[in-house]
Write a protein that holds these residues in place. Structure first.
Motif, PDB file in Angstrom:
ATOM      1  N   ASN A  86       2.965   5.406  -4.164  1.00 19.41           N
ATOM      2  CA  ASN A  86       2.623   5.689  -2.764  1.00 19.41           C
ATOM      3  C   ASN A  86       2.751   4.441  -1.890  1.00 19.41           C
ATOM      4  OD1 ASN A  86       2.158   8.431  -3.002  1.00 19.41           O
ATOM      5  ND2 ASN A  86      -0.060   8.227  -3.252  1.00 19.41           N
ATOM      6  N   LYS A  87       2.261   3.312  -2.406  1.00 13.63           N
ATOM      7  CA  LYS A  87       2.335   2.065  -1.631  1.00 13.63           C
ATOM      8  C   LYS A  87       3.794   1.675  -1.368  1.00 13.63           C
ATOM      9  CE  LYS A  87      -2.073   0.315  -3.385  1.00 13.63           C
ATOM     10  NZ  LYS A  87      -2.743  -0.565  -4.377  1.00 13.63           N
ATOM     11  N   ALA A  88       4.654   1.860  -2.370  1.00 14.16           N
ATOM     12  CA  ALA A  88       6.072   1.510  -2.222  1.00 14.16           C
ATOM     13  C   ALA A  88       6.784   2.481  -1.279  1.00 14.16           C
ATOM     14  CB  ALA A  88       6.748   1.490  -3.585  1.00 14.16           C
ATOM     15  N   ILE A  89       6.522   3.781  -1.429  1.00 12.09           N
ATOM     16  CA  ILE A  89       7.150   4.780  -0.546  1.00 12.09           C
ATOM     17  C   ILE A  89       6.750   4.505   0.906  1.00 12.09           C
ATOM     18  CG2 ILE A  89       7.234   7.243   0.069  1.00 12.09           C
ATOM     19  CD1 ILE A  89       6.734   7.759  -3.035  1.00 12.09           C
ATOM     20  N   ALA A  90       5.487   4.148   1.111  1.00 16.28           N
ATOM     21  CA  ALA A  90       4.998   3.843   2.466  1.00 16.28           C
ATOM     22  C   ALA A  90       5.740   2.646   3.070  1.00 16.28           C
ATOM     23  CB  ALA A  90       3.497   3.579   2.436  1.00 16.28           C
ATOM     24  N   LYS A  91       6.156   1.714   2.225  1.00 18.40           N
ATOM     25  CA  LYS A  91       6.860   0.514   2.699  1.00 18.40           C
ATOM     26  C   LYS A  91       8.370   0.701   2.786  1.00 18.40           C
ATOM     27  CE  LYS A  91       3.912  -3.483   2.105  1.00 18.40           C
ATOM     28  NZ  LYS A  91       2.677  -2.727   2.202  1.00 18.40           N
ATOM     29  N   SER A  92       8.872   1.859   2.351  1.00 20.09           N
ATOM     30  CA  SER A  92      10.329   2.069   2.340  1.00 20.09           C
ATOM     31  C   SER A  92      10.831   2.334   3.750  1.00 20.09           C
ATOM     32  CB  SER A  92      10.683   3.242   1.425  1.00 20.09           C
ATOM     33  OG  SER A  92      10.218   4.452   1.980  1.00 20.09           O
ATOM     34  N   SER A  93      12.085   1.958   4.003  1.00 23.96           N
ATOM     35  CA  SER A  93      12.641   2.230   5.335  1.00 23.96           C
ATOM     36  C   SER A  93      13.883   3.109   5.284  1.00 23.96           C
ATOM     37  CB  SER A  93      12.917   0.923   6.072  1.00 23.96           C
ATOM     38  OG  SER A  93      13.540   0.001   5.229  1.00 23.96           O
ATOM     39  N   GLY A  94      14.198   3.647   4.104  1.00 20.00           N
ATOM     40  CA  GLY A  94      15.320   4.580   3.991  1.00 20.00           C
ATOM     41  C   GLY A  94      14.914   6.001   4.352  1.00 20.00           C
ATOM     42  N   ASP A  95      15.919   6.886   4.481  1.00 24.62           N
ATOM     43  CA  ASP A  95      15.638   8.317   4.717  1.00 24.62           C
ATOM     44  C   ASP A  95      15.500   9.038   3.392  1.00 24.62           C
ATOM     45  OD1 ASP A  95      16.832   7.908   7.503  1.00 24.62           O
ATOM     46  OD2 ASP A  95      18.608   7.698   6.232  1.00 24.62           O
ATOM     47  N   TYR A  96      16.160   8.486   2.375  1.00 26.67           N
ATOM     48  CA  TYR A  96      16.273   9.185   1.099  1.00 26.67           C
ATOM     49  C   TYR A  96      15.902   8.214  -0.012  1.00 26.67           C
ATOM     50  CZ  TYR A  96      18.188  12.566  -2.234  1.00 26.67           C
ATOM     51  OH  TYR A  96      18.336  13.491  -3.244  1.00 26.67           O
ATOM     52  N   ILE A  97      15.064   8.674  -0.948  1.00 30.44           N
ATOM     53  CA  ILE A  97      14.538   7.803  -2.001  1.00 30.44           C
ATOM     54  C   ILE A  97      15.061   8.271  -3.356  1.00 30.44           C
ATOM     55  CG2 ILE A  97      12.440   7.044  -3.200  1.00 30.44           C
ATOM     56  CD1 ILE A  97      11.007   7.298  -0.432  1.00 30.44           C
ATOM     57  N   ILE A  98      15.670   7.344  -4.089  1.00 34.06           N
ATOM     58  CA  ILE A  98      16.086   7.610  -5.469  1.00 34.06           C
ATOM     59  C   ILE A  98      15.145   6.818  -6.361  1.00 34.06           C
ATOM     60  CG2 ILE A  98      17.941   7.470  -7.166  1.00 34.06           C
ATOM     61  CD1 ILE A  98      19.944   7.424  -4.823  1.00 34.06           C
ATOM     62  N   GLN A  99      14.474   7.515  -7.266  1.00 33.88           N
ATOM     63  CA  GLN A  99      13.383   6.905  -8.024  1.00 33.88           C
ATOM     64  C   GLN A  99      13.680   6.883  -9.516  1.00 33.88           C
ATOM     65  OE1 GLN A  99       9.437   8.420  -6.926  1.00 33.88           O
ATOM     66  NE2 GLN A  99       8.961   8.524  -9.089  1.00 33.88           N
ATOM     67  N   LEU A 100      13.443   5.727 -10.126  1.00 37.88           N
ATOM     68  CA  LEU A 100      13.588   5.615 -11.576  1.00 37.88           C
ATOM     69  C   LEU A 100      12.589   4.617 -12.123  1.00 37.88           C
ATOM     70  CD1 LEU A 100      16.559   3.375 -12.578  1.00 37.88           C
ATOM     71  CD2 LEU A 100      16.077   3.796 -10.187  1.00 37.88           C
ATOM     72  N   ASP A 101      12.515   4.544 -13.449  1.00 40.48           N
ATOM     73  CA  ASP A 101      11.592   3.626 -14.104  1.00 40.48           C
ATOM     74  C   ASP A 101      12.310   2.337 -14.490  1.00 40.48           C
ATOM     75  OD1 ASP A 101       9.529   5.407 -13.863  1.00 40.48           O
ATOM     76  OD2 ASP A 101       9.656   6.172 -15.916  1.00 40.48           O
ATOM     77  N   GLY A 102      11.540   1.280 -14.631  1.00 39.21           N
ATOM     78  CA  GLY A 102      12.073  -0.042 -14.933  1.00 39.21           C
ATOM     79  C   GLY A 102      12.531  -0.232 -16.368  1.00 39.21           C
ATOM     80  N   ASP A 103      12.636   0.882 -17.119  1.00 38.28           N
ATOM     81  CA  ASP A 103      13.207   0.804 -18.469  1.00 38.28           C
ATOM     82  C   ASP A 103      14.446   1.703 -18.567  1.00 38.28           C
ATOM     83  OD1 ASP A 103      12.087   3.330 -18.443  1.00 38.28           O
ATOM     84  OD2 ASP A 103      10.542   2.897 -19.932  1.00 38.28           O
ATOM     85  N   CYS A 104      15.057   1.999 -17.402  1.00 42.17           N
ATOM     86  CA  CYS A 104      16.203   2.908 -17.357  1.00 42.17           C
ATOM     87  C   CYS A 104      17.387   2.224 -16.679  1.00 42.17           C
ATOM     88  CB  CYS A 104      15.840   4.188 -16.601  1.00 42.17           C
ATOM     89  SG  CYS A 104      14.608   5.178 -17.464  1.00 42.17           S
ATOM     90  N   ILE A 105      18.417   1.926 -17.456  1.00 43.62           N
ATOM     91  CA  ILE A 105      19.623   1.260 -16.955  1.00 43.62           C
ATOM     92  C   ILE A 105      20.488   2.292 -16.233  1.00 43.62           C
ATOM     93  CG2 ILE A 105      21.733   0.071 -17.694  1.00 43.62           C
ATOM     94  CD1 ILE A 105      20.012  -0.981 -20.118  1.00 43.62           C
ATOM     95  N   LEU A 106      21.049   1.903 -15.091  1.00 40.81           N
ATOM     96  CA  LEU A 106      21.823   2.847 -14.277  1.00 40.81           C
ATOM     97  C   LEU A 106      23.284   2.900 -14.702  1.00 40.81           C
ATOM     98  CD1 LEU A 106      19.461   1.546 -12.458  1.00 40.81           C
ATOM     99  CD2 LEU A 106      20.811   2.275 -10.512  1.00 40.81           C
TER     100      LEU A 106
END
Length: 272
Positions: A86-106
């Motif tokens: 929630n804290k991160a989403i509140a600080k985001s400035s994009g229109d669209y959010i792509i979310q993943l975990d820090g143990d997942c390589i793209l």
């Protein structure tokens, strides 16, 4: 309509990564961002109280990358993923959010796929290819971020097929899928704010992503599965403690039974 496609053309993408005290994994995830066919507008790292080693990895990435990188951190008081998201989403400035975990390589087309398959009033959810436990030391010494279909390091390899044509076949539905994982989802920022984000009554591991999706669905947002696109590689680790699972499951069941579109204890407290 034309105006819609123009909006999509200029949509700003926020890439949101959750992390907790696994800098070696996070370093590979950040490395894989540098190889994306489409770059995000910004990178937000939602850090649930990691120590300075994680901060050092993020600071290195900030130095090496031209991207706008925001590190959102709070004190470690146990598993509080809903809070830091929630804290991160509140600080985001994009229109669209792509979310993943820090143990997942793209996969190199991960962001491009999420953008291409995004639709109004829809969230997307993808699966993950698994990197096997016995390959971890090699993974971290080689710092490899690319995995072929035949790579011995992975299991669930059919999930590693990148086939654009097939990925277009999946339709958005108004039913919660048991395939939904918070390590690979995307949504419009305004849609998640309309349901008050993540429910902070849910602490500890389990159900926090699907409970949020229940409220999205109840609010008229459909879920579309990503298959043959939006690929990530999950680095093996020991399972999280399931001690909160039953409590969180009850909260989700309440949201389903009562057709909830809003959680009381959500993101609104961080929005000014």
């Amino acid at each position: 309509s034309n105006s819609d496609s123009e909006n999509f053309l200029f949509m700003k993408i926020s890439l949101l990564i959750t992390t907790y005290n696994w800098p070696e994994a996070l370093e590979l995830v950040l490395k894989s961002i540098q190889k994306q066919s489409l770059m995000p507008f910004e990178v937000l790292i939602a850090d649930d109280g990691s120590d300075v080693k994680t901060k050092n990895v993020i600071d290195n990435f900030k130095r090496e990358s031209v991207l706008d990188v925001k590190h959102i951190w709070h004190e470690d008081k146990g598993f509080r993923r809903t809070y830091i998201l929630n804290k991160a989403i509140a600080k985001s400035s994009g229109d669209y959010i792509i979310q993943l975990d820090g143990d997942c390589i793209l996969h190199s087309k991960f962001i491009e796929d999420h953008k291409r398959l995004s639709q109004k009033k829809t969230y997307l959810f993808g699966s993950r290819v698994n990197i096997k436990e016995e390959f971890l030391s090699k993974l971290f010494s080689d710092k490899n971020t690319k995995f072929s279909f035949f790579s011995k390091a992975i299991s669930k390899r059919t999930r590693n097929l990148h086939l654009r044509l097939f990925s277009n076949r999946y339709k958005a539905i108004s039913k919660l899928s048991n395939k939904l994982r918070g390590c690979n989802i995307s949504y419009w920022k305004k849609d998640i704010i309309a349901v008050n984000g993540y429910n902070e009554d849910m602490t500890g591991w389990g159900k926090e992503d699907s409970e949020m999706a229940v409220r999205l669905i109840n609010n008229g947002i459909l879920g579309k599965r990503l298959r043959y696109s939006g690929i990530i590689y999950h680095i093996w680790h020991k399972e999280n403690s399931r001690s909160s699972y039953n409590k969180n499951n009850e909260i989700e069941k309440f949201a389903i039974d009562n057709n909830l579109k809003w959680c009381k204890n959500g993101i609104d407290k961080y929005l000014n």
